[in-house]
Design an enzyme around this catalytic site. Structure first.
Site, PDB file in Angstrom:
ATOM      1  N   ASN A 152       0.819  -1.204   0.000  1.00 54.49           N
ATOM      2  CA  ASN A 152       0.000   0.000   0.000  1.00 54.49           C
ATOM      3  C   ASN A 152       0.854   1.256   0.000  1.00 54.49           C
ATOM      4  OD1 ASN A 152      -1.948  -1.928   0.289  1.00 54.49           O
ATOM      5  ND2 ASN A 152      -2.864  -1.089   2.144  1.00 54.49           N
ATOM      6  N   THR A 197     -15.737  39.941 -29.627  1.00 55.07           N
ATOM      7  CA  THR A 197     -16.566  39.382 -28.570  1.00 55.07           C
ATOM      8  C   THR A 197     -17.812  38.827 -29.243  1.00 55.07           C
ATOM      9  OG1 THR A 197     -17.705  41.480 -28.135  1.00 55.07           O
ATOM     10  CG2 THR A 197     -15.721  41.020 -26.851  1.00 55.07           C
ATOM     11  N   HIS A 198     -18.227  37.652 -28.823  1.00 55.53           N
ATOM     12  CA  HIS A 198     -19.370  36.966 -29.422  1.00 55.53           C
ATOM     13  C   HIS A 198     -19.183  36.756 -30.922  1.00 55.53           C
ATOM     14  CE1 HIS A 198     -21.378  37.686 -25.595  1.00 55.53           C
ATOM     15  NE2 HIS A 198     -20.993  38.941 -25.690  1.00 55.53           N
ATOM     16  N   SER A 319      -5.200  17.448 -48.212  1.00 53.96           N
ATOM     17  CA  SER A 319      -6.374  16.681 -48.589  1.00 53.96           C
ATOM     18  C   SER A 319      -5.994  15.652 -49.647  1.00 53.96           C
ATOM     19  CB  SER A 319      -7.454  17.609 -49.136  1.00 53.96           C
ATOM     20  OG  SER A 319      -8.484  16.864 -49.759  1.00 53.96           O
ATOM     21  N   LYS A 325      -5.910  22.377 -50.402  1.00 48.02           N
ATOM     22  CA  LYS A 325      -6.097  22.374 -48.947  1.00 48.02           C
ATOM     23  C   LYS A 325      -4.772  22.400 -48.184  1.00 48.02           C
ATOM     24  CE  LYS A 325      -9.323  22.103 -46.845  1.00 48.02           C
ATOM     25  NZ  LYS A 325     -10.077  20.905 -46.480  1.00 48.02           N
ATOM     26  N   ASN A 327      -4.578  22.009 -44.198  1.00 46.52           N
ATOM     27  CA  ASN A 327      -5.370  21.850 -42.985  1.00 46.52           C
ATOM     28  C   ASN A 327      -4.517  22.027 -41.727  1.00 46.52           C
ATOM     29  OD1 ASN A 327      -7.568  21.168 -44.633  1.00 46.52           O
ATOM     30  ND2 ASN A 327      -6.993  19.008 -44.632  1.00 46.52           N
ATOM     31  N   GLU A 332      -5.806  21.161 -34.663  1.00 46.28           N
ATOM     32  CA  GLU A 332      -6.907  20.221 -34.444  1.00 46.28           C
ATOM     33  C   GLU A 332      -6.510  19.142 -33.437  1.00 46.28           C
ATOM     34  OE1 GLU A 332      -9.116  20.440 -38.799  1.00 46.28           O
ATOM     35  OE2 GLU A 332      -7.404  19.100 -38.538  1.00 46.28           O
TER      36      GLU A 332
END
Length: 538
Positions: A152, A197-198, A319, A325, A327, A332
């Site tokens: 333990n 913002t937003h 791609s 492409k 990426n 990601e």
């Protein structure tokens, strides 16, 4: 290194002078067939008649042993050395059998996990290590190393050592990222861009200001990791199963030999608690959220629609069908890995919830897997995001043009109206909102607004023109001028940026020094412990 024990580590040196080999030679010379049979009979499974179920082995024991071999084998060898040194120093076990045990432990440490044969009959790494020692030295000699100890407290100690090492590595990577962010913030303090913002244009900032804000958030993540390290940096060894032992152990000594800041005092707490692991993965989950948000902004700004920056080719994928492409694979991956770290937090909490406050596998042992996996993932994505930032190519002209076109300077225009005309801010806000609305309807950008537009809106709303100087309107609408005007504490004005950067460099240096002090203590303790062990084993 300071320690709370009444015995200094330096007092160990005279006790660990080389001993003659006669003890081990005698033990080997008197090893009989009977003792060899006894070695086979000494097992942790005496209480049960059957070997472990094949399904239990497949689901639990085999992967657990594999993880332990990879993650804590070295720590376990170190812990064996510290425990043996303490047993000898306290006079609990005689010198000769401990010397024999240490010779074998040091040999296993040098040879690595492969020196310990593994089959399907034992529950954990320690079981195989002890079997190896007992088979080599016999149960009388090899069986003495475990005196005053339980799996333990040993397992709790070695997993804390592994967690300590991973947290140190994660903090080092985080410190490097913070340093890169500060250097880039300094270099890009004049690169004007819109902030949002937003998801909508808000006010002009600089890319350096955004980087500095991220660096501050990561500094707080570093504070949380430092707190997790501080709580993990406590030694359970000597707690036994849960109530210590009647043997006169010196827990301060073993804690110091293992590089811990102090013992984890209450034995029951030492073997029952895993808040060290939960705190660590919690801090990593929060850190992952910060990194994921950072990656999200960079992904958006690298898109064709924004065009603010471009990732280095080495951080991108292509791609199989669309030749144009590029990426953002690295970003990601960072977001996905951050999600996995948050999943590790959920797993660790779920394992612990509704378990008794005691040494139980689901609460105490099972959390090791997701937590240590989270530390590894975090360390890797910290290094990756730092590399991504260093490889960015900015497009300052596009960033500045977007800031000028996007009405982000509307707040400053309202402030100028307040200062120049005496209108209340709410009235000035209404005037500018009407001007913006009409400009958008007419397809005009922010830099096309003139004093006459404000006069017309003010007359419509409040019955009087404002008569602002054209130069004041142009100054208010200039994003760079907006930024220079934000000199209140924490703003993006150049002089305020310079002050904050200097302070952050100082904080980074202090944080780095504090971590290096912990690293130095751990490395020095390991060198001393193994040096003393070699001396006793000689």
């Amino acid at each position: 290194m300071a320690m709370a024990s009444t015995r200094s580590i330096r007092m160990l040196v005279p006790s660990f002078s080389p001993c003659p080999r006669s003890g081990l030679a005698s033990a080997r010379a008197t090893a009989t067939a009977r003792e060899e049979r006894m070695a086979e009979q000494v097992s942790l499974r005496e209480r049960v008649k059957e070997p472990p179920s094949a399904r239990l082995v497949e689901s639990y024991y085999r992967p657990a042993v594999a993880r332990a071999r990879a993650q804590v084998f070295d720590h376990e060898m170190w812990a064996h050395c510290a425990h043996a040194l303490m047993l000898e120093r306290q006079g609990i076990v005689a010198r000769a059998p401990l010397a024999a045990c240490l010779r074998l432990v040091l040999q296993m440490a040098e040879q690595g996990p492969e020196s310990v044969p593994v089959d399907e009959r034992q529950e954990d790494l320690y079981s195989y290590v002890e079997r190896r020692i007992v088979q080599a030295l016999g149960p009388d000699i090899g069986g003495r190393l475990h005196t005053g100890r339980s799996r333990n407290d040993l397992n709790a100690t070695t997993w804390r050592m592994a967690l300590r090492g991973e947290l140190i590595a994660a903090q080092r990577a985080l410190l490097a990222l913070r340093g890169t962010l500060l250097r880039l913030a300094e270099a890009q303090a004049g690169v004007v861009m819109p902030d949002y913002t937003h998801g909508q244009h808000a006010q002009p900032v600089t890319f350096g200001y955004w980087l500095l804000a991220v660096a501050d958030a990561l500094a707080r993540d570093g504070t949380r990791l430092a707190g997790a390290l501080r709580h993990a940096d406590l030694c359970p060894l000597g707690a036994g199963a849960l109530t210590t032992t009647a043997f006169p152990l010196d827990r301060d000594l073993t804690a110091a030999l293992l590089g811990f800041a102090a013992p984890l005092e209450i034995a029951y707490d030492a073997v029952a608690s895993r808040d060290d692991a939960l705190e660590a993965v919690s801090a990593l989950a929060v850190l992952g959220a910060t990194l994921s948000r950072l990656a999200t902004d960079l992904m958006a700004w690298s898109s064709w629609e924004y065009g603010f920056l471009e990732l280095a080719d080495r951080h991108c994928a292509v791609s199989s069908i669309m030749p144009q492409k590029k990426n953002p694979a690295a970003l990601e991956h960072i977001r996905a890995a951050a999600g996995m770290v948050q999943g590790a937090l959920a797993a660790a909490l779920a394992c612990t919830k509704n378990t008794s406050f005691a040494d139980v596998n689901d609460a105490v042992t099972a959390v090791n897997e997701p937590v240590l996996e989270a530390t590894t993932r975090s360390r890797r994505i910290l290094a990756l995001i730092e590399e991504v930032l260093q490889g960015l190519t900015l497009r300052p002209e596009r960033m500045a043009r977007a800031a000028a076109e996007g009405f982000g300077s509307a707040t400053e225009l309202a402030d100028v109206i307040v200062r120049e005309s005496g209108l209340s801010f709410r009235m000035a806000h209404a005037v500018v909102a009407l001007v913006v609305r009409e400009a958008l309807a007419a397809g005009r950008s922010a830099d096309a607004i003139r004093s006459a537009d404000l006069d017309q809106a003010a007359a419509t709303l409040f019955g009087r023109p404002l008569a602002l100087p054209e130069t004041a309107v142009a100054q208010a609408l200039d994003p760079a001028a907006n930024i220079r005007a934000r000199g209140v504490m924490g703003g993006p004005a150049p002089e305020e940026m310079a002050r904050m950067l200097a302070a952050r460099h100082g904080l980074l240096a202090r944080d780095a020094a504090a971590l290096e002090a912990v690293i130095g203590r751990v490395e020095a303790a390991r060198a001393r412990c193994l040096g003393f062990a070699r001396g006793l084993a000689a």
